[in-house]
Motif scaffolding. Structure first.
Motif: not given
Length: 213
Positions: A13-17, A22-26, A30-34, A118-124
């Motif tokens: 999970g930590k690797t994923l988050i 880093k990849q999506f600039g969040q 917020k990434t954990t929440s998403a 997070i922004d819509l593009n990152s959410a997608m």
């Protein structure tokens, strides 16, 4: 059983988050929440699809594909590392989302965006990564349990959703029925935002087991 937030505290999970952040600039919070929102919604949509014989057959067929055998769980670091997310994973994810959400994946991304900040593009993009991850976990569990019919896959999905099953089903149905005017999406996002901290269902426990937690 461990909840999904416990899963996201596991090594995988930590690797994923970290990788997705880093990849999506969040930021990682917020990434954990998403991800806490995205995973149950994808599973809920799959359960919805698998409620018909045709849908169950289609899902089982897709899970039989070698790319959904669970290998992504072992290679997550490389998928989310380096210069960018593996394009094959994003393409596969887009196909999975289109199938399970029936073209309404933008509604789902909007709900994930609103509930996590997070922004819509990152959410997608996070949904596109989460799709193959869920399929890999399902494929691995399907093989281990010898699941081969509609009842089996329905029970497996229900177990992974645990106590969240009925509420997630309702949220999924609302998102798939939304006309895109934002009102339903705001309502769903509010429900997700209020419920994220309490998702201590079978989902985290089963995926946690798959992830070696």
């Amino acid at each position: 059983m461990s909840g999904i937030l416990d899963l996201l505290n596991s090594d995988l999970g930590k690797t994923l988050i970290s990788g997705a952040s880093k990849q999506f600039g969040q930021d990682e919070g917020k990434t954990t929440s998403a991800l806490s929102t995205a995973l149950p919604l994808i599973l809920g949509a799959m359960k919805n699809n698998a409620s018909t014989p045709e849908g169950a057959s289609g899902l089982l067929s897709a899970l039989g594909n070698s790319k959904h055998s669970g290998g992504i769980l072992d290679n997550l670091g490389s998928v989310l590392g380096g210069s960018g997310v593996d394009e094959d994973v994003l393409t596969d994810g887009a196909g999975i989302l289109g199938h399970v959400f029936g073209g309404k994946e933008e509604n789902v991304a909007q709900a994930v965006s609103k509930s996590s900040g997070i922004d819509l593009n990152s959410a997608m993009n996070i949904l596109k990564v989460a799709g193959p991850l869920v399929m890999g976990a399902l494929g691995k569990e399907t093989r281990q349990q010898g699941v081969s019919d509609q009842n089996g896959i329905g029970n497996l999905l229900g177990g992974m959703l645990g106590g969240e099953s009925s509420s997630q089903q309702s949220l999924v149905n609302q998102l798939l029925d939304a006309d895109g005017d934002g009102s339903v999406i705001d309502d769903v996002a509010g429900m997700l935002l209020g419920g994220n901290s309490q998702k201590k269902s079978g989902l985290g426990g089963m995926l946690g087991g798959l992830f070696g937690k």
